[in-house]
Scaffold this active site. Structure first.
Site, short mmCIF file in Angstrom:
data_model
loop_
_atom_site.label_atom_id
_atom_site.label_comp_id
_atom_site.label_asym_id
_atom_site.label_seq_id
_atom_site.Cartn_x
_atom_site.Cartn_y
_atom_site.Cartn_z
N SER A 1 39.18 89.53 43.51
CA SER A 1 39.16 89.41 42.05
C SER A 1 40.14 88.34 41.61
O SER A 1 41.13 88.05 42.29
CB SER A 1 39.54 90.75 41.40
OG SER A 1 39.70 90.58 39.99
N TYR B 1 44.79 98.33 40.48
CA TYR B 1 43.56 97.61 40.85
C TYR B 1 43.90 96.22 41.39
O TYR B 1 43.37 95.79 42.43
CB TYR B 1 42.65 97.51 39.63
CG TYR B 1 41.41 96.69 39.84
CD1 TYR B 1 40.28 97.23 40.47
CD2 TYR B 1 41.33 95.36 39.39
CE1 TYR B 1 39.12 96.48 40.64
CE2 TYR B 1 40.18 94.60 39.57
CZ TYR B 1 39.09 95.16 40.19
OH TYR B 1 37.94 94.41 40.36
#
Length: 292
Positions: A184, A197
């Site tokens: 990400s 995350y």
């Protein structure tokens, strides 16, 4: 099938929220674009390759599974519990004349990862491509609000699942095999409200680089794709309706990306076109510059 150029992709979304992760693609407004004419219509680069794709029922995973199917791959589609989305993805794949089997379970379980590999080998005798794509995220404004249960659950899904599945698949991966991890943009620039995350995606990034070096002598390549804001069910099941309505508007391209716009990166990394690329990350993020 309608052809769209980049100006026709939606900018902004209606306010909406789903209460359960990973979310249902069929309940999103508008639904994500997972296939378009002119995207991934290049041939049979993955003919007869066997690809395991986790989180393959919807979002990025669905788009990748369909793109791989169009390139001739056999798909082992792993998902958690969204059976309607998974069945729709399989139906699309089979209409294209490709094979697809569905495996339902928690990727954070070592036993389930063993089952995925065993089922794949029993049916196809080989694993050529492994896509570690499953993910979950939970917003928290403060570090002290991140419970031990939450961080363990997020790491189980986002990192340990990838680790377990890759470890189980290793005895069956041969020279020319490709492992692709979905990281990400937040692994590189962080996130104010997605701290745990971001940590999991950072772990996946270093896992990618380290494993690439470890497996280079075996001729097995390991790479990653780092999405920016992509319109998937995870978004509407993670953020409140106001954030959803503004999702992606802060990128240089002023919009969120669609799953179809990222799938080709996985096809490239899985195919021989990227035979001299390992340990690298392709950033598909609407122009958000990051330090790699």
């Amino acid at each position: 099938m309608e052809t769209k150029n980049s100006e026709q992709f939606p900018k902004g979304f209606p306010k909406q929220h789903q209460n359960r992760q990973p979310g249902k693609e069929s309940e999103m407004k508008p639904e994500p674009i997972y296939e378009l004419e002119g995207y991934n219509d290049l041939g049979k680069k993955l003919l007869d390759k066997v690809a395991i794709i986790t989180g393959g029922d919807s979002g990025i995973g669905r788009a990748v599974a369909i793109a791989f199917a169009k390139e001739g791959a056999k798909i082992v589609l792993v998902h958690l519990k969204e059976n309607d989305d998974a069945n729709k993805t399989r139906e699309i794949i089979e209409k294209k004349g490709a094979e697809c089997i569905l495996l339902n379970g928690d990727i954070g379980s070592e036993e389930f990862c063993k089952q995925i590999v065993k089922t794949t080998i029993d049916k196809y005798k080989t694993i050529d491509i492994l896509i570690n794509n499953s993910g979950e995220q939970h917003e928290q404004k403060n570090l002290e609000d991140i419970t031990t249960e939450q961080i363990r659950k997020t790491f189980n899904t986002n990192f340990f699942g990838a680790f377990f599945l890759t470890r189980e698949a290793m005895p069956h991966l041969k020279q020319g095999a490709s492992i692709i991890n979905t990281t990400s943009v937040v692994a590189y620039r962080g996130s104010k409200t997605l701290i745990d995350y971001s940590c999991t995606k950072g772990a996946l990034t270093t896992f990618t680089r380290s494993l690439a070096i470890n497996l280079a002598d075996k001729g097995i390549r390991v790479n990653a794709v780092a999405p920016g804001p992509i319109w998937t069910p995870l978004i509407v099941s993670s953020f409140d309706e106001t954030k959803v309505s503004q999702f992606g508007s802060d990128t240089p391209l002023k919009r969120a990306g669609q799953p179809v716009e990222i799938a080709q990166a996985y096809v490239f990394l899985a195919s021989r076109d990227s035979s001299y690329i390992t340990g690298e990350t392709i950033h598909v993020n609407g122009g958000d510059m990051v330090n790699c």
